[in-house]
Enzyme design. Structure first.
Site, PDB file in Angstrom:
ATOM      1  N   ASP A 128      10.645  -4.915   8.380  1.00 53.66           N
ATOM      2  CA  ASP A 128       9.643  -4.756   9.438  1.00 53.66           C
ATOM      3  C   ASP A 128       9.574  -6.116  10.147  1.00 53.66           C
ATOM      4  OD1 ASP A 128       7.562  -2.795  10.496  1.00 53.66           O
ATOM      5  OD2 ASP A 128       6.308  -4.521  10.136  1.00 53.66           O
ATOM      6  N   ALA A 180       4.361   4.219   3.034  1.00 57.45           N
ATOM      7  CA  ALA A 180       3.923   2.978   2.388  1.00 57.45           C
ATOM      8  C   ALA A 180       4.110   1.828   3.370  1.00 57.45           C
ATOM      9  CB  ALA A 180       4.742   2.725   1.126  1.00 57.45           C
ATOM     10  N   LYS A 181       3.595   0.676   3.049  1.00 59.58           N
ATOM     11  CA  LYS A 181       3.857  -0.522   3.842  1.00 59.58           C
ATOM     12  C   LYS A 181       3.588  -1.740   2.971  1.00 59.58           C
ATOM     13  CE  LYS A 181       5.046  -1.436   8.155  1.00 59.58           C
ATOM     14  NZ  LYS A 181       5.909  -0.566   8.974  1.00 59.58           N
ATOM     15  N   GLY A 182       4.320  -2.817   3.243  1.00 60.40           N
ATOM     16  CA  GLY A 182       4.107  -4.058   2.520  1.00 60.40           C
ATOM     17  C   GLY A 182       3.881  -5.191   3.487  1.00 60.40           C
ATOM     18  N   VAL A 226       0.854  -1.180   0.000  1.00 59.12           N
ATOM     19  CA  VAL A 226       0.000   0.000   0.000  1.00 59.12           C
ATOM     20  C   VAL A 226       0.892   1.232   0.000  1.00 59.12           C
ATOM     21  CG1 VAL A 226      -1.715   1.345   1.275  1.00 59.12           C
ATOM     22  CG2 VAL A 226      -1.913  -1.147   1.180  1.00 59.12           C
TER      23      VAL A 226
END
Ligand code: NAD
Length: 415
Positions: A146, A105-107, A60
């Site tokens: 992360d 953002a993040k995955g 995202v």
């Protein structure tokens, strides 16, 4: 629905409190809340036992008006799009609080890395990156580690991205030092937590850190380095708990010895001979001055918040506090320094890694630490200004600062 399942809603509630303070229009709220791009991909992987498994992955990109989108990749069986959305949005506000030129953002990949071989993890990482690489890149979106991903994972990310795009180490941060990682990146988040704790405890509450009693949940990357730097500043780390155990000592634990113990025992503090074990569930009610959640989200709830004895809470973890707990701390007069300020040291040094990669010119650890400290102290003062100006909590003050910066950039660029 659990409190944790409402993460995106919770972040947006925090957003709205700040938007109310700033008198944002409904249009501006929608514009800044809505993610820029959301991708869902499927990764079929032939497992080592011969079976075919299809993994689900997300990326995202929440907002990129202030710079390339930036955020970690998380591997966890419970990852879902809603969580990734919430964490991406938190990154937008975090990068704005510390005023570095990135968006958020993040995955996430739905998988259980503890049940996978290194080869399977490498295949999964490569397939995931090859499916999203068209929206990645040093000027587009720069991933980082992360939960359950690390420097090795980032090395695979760089290599896979490079297959199509050539050598571009600035496409990902948190890399091993040998591949262009930054000095000081590993310690950066915990170091930032310690800096912010010092500023809050001494500068705002007016107490000396020397001898102050600190309790931590989590002794991984964030917790162990926060403990180390706080002990160096003279604080006493009196209790630590993690997924497998806990240890306490009223006079203060020997943090370097505890770190060495954890490294030698699958990362856990359990069984450390330099202290006494205690019930991990009792961690929130431990007698202390400073409490640092540095493990998971959603742990400070309406049930645990009333137990807290500390006068200062510093959020090392992302989203450890539910809105109900926030209200309890506010009513009880406990100062809480929010995640988007407290744990921003990590993304700050990721920014330094990106800068060093673009220049192919590297800094030593002392330079990285000095620059990190300058940014963290400035961000702390900027948020404090908002708190004084609006008479709000530190969480709302941090959001106000971030929202103003992102709104201004949006207006300047147009849409
Ligand atoms: P890590 O995996 O290195 O350490 C996690 C720690 O939490 C370990 O000590 C583990 O034992 C403990 N833990 C896990 N489950 C637990 C449970 N059920 N009860 C008690 N303890 C438990 O992770 P990390 O990198 O230190 O990240 C910790 C938190 O900080 C996460 O919320 C992460 O999103 C956040 N964070 C990390 C960074 C970073 O740079 N590493 C930056 C910003 C935010």
């Amino acid at each position: 629905m659990t409190e944790h399942m409402n993460l995106f809603e919770n972040v947006n509630r925090q957003f709205d409190e700040a938007a109310d303070v700033l008198g944002f229009s409904q249009e501006m709220r929608e514009l800044l809340k809505t993610p820029y791009r959301e991708i869902t991909v499927a990764m079929p992987i032939r497992m080592e036992d011969g079976s075919l498994k299809i993994f689900k992955g997300y990326r995202v990109q929440h907002n990129g008006v202030r710079g390339p989108q930036k955020g970690g990749i998380r591997y966890h069986p419970d990852v879902d799009l809603d969580d990734v959305r919430a964490l991406a949005s938190l990154m937008t506000w975090k990068t704005a609080v510390v005023n570095i030129p990135f968006g958020g953002a993040k995955g996430g990949v739905q998988c259980d890395p503890s049940k996978m071989s290194p080869h399977e993890l490498e295949m999964l990482t490569r397939r995931y990156i090859s499916k999203i690489s068209m929206v990645l890149g040093p000027t587009r979106d720069v991933p980082a580690p992360d939960v359950n991903t690390n420097a090795q994972t980032m090395a695979w990310v760089m290599d896979e991205y490079g297959r199509k795009n050539g050598y571009q180490p600035a496409c990902v941060t948190g890399k091993p030092l040998e591949l262009g990682g930054s000095q000081g990146r590993e310690a950066a988040t915990g170091r930032g937590v310690a800096i912010v704790t010092r500023e809050a405890y001494e500068g705002v509450l007016g107490h000396p850190l020397q001898g102050a009693r600190v309790v931590l949940q989590g002794f991984g990357n964030v917790g162990s380095f926060a403990a180390r730097f706080l002990a160096e500043l003279g604080a006493r780390v009196v209790a630590v708990t993690d997924h497998a155990g806990s240890v306490q000592k009223a006079e203060g634990l020997d943090v370097p010895a505890l770190t060495a113990h954890a490294h030698a025992h699958q990362g856990t503090v359990a069984g450390f001979p330099g202290g006494e074990p205690f019930d991990p569930a009792a961690v929130w009610g431990q007698d202390c001055d400073i409490l640092i959640p540095a493990a998971m989200g959603g742990v400070l709830t309406k049930d645990t918040a009333p137990m807290v004895k500390a006068s200062l809470i510093v959020e090392g973890a992302n989203a450890p506090t539910t809105p109900e707990a926030d209200r309890i701390f506010q009513a009880r007069g406990i100062l809480l320094i929010p995640d988007i300020l407290a744990n921003a040291g990590g993304v700050t040094v990721s920014y330094f890694e990106w800068v060093q990669n673009l220049q192919q010119f590297f800094w030593d650890e002392a330079e990285v630490f000095e620059k990190e400290e300058k940014i963290m102290v400035q961000a702390f003062r900027d948020v404090h200004e908002q708190v004084k100006r609006h008479g709000c909590t530190w969480r709302t003050g941090a959001f106000v600062l971030a929202l103003e910066r992102v709104k201004r950039a949006t207006e300047l660029r147009g849409w």
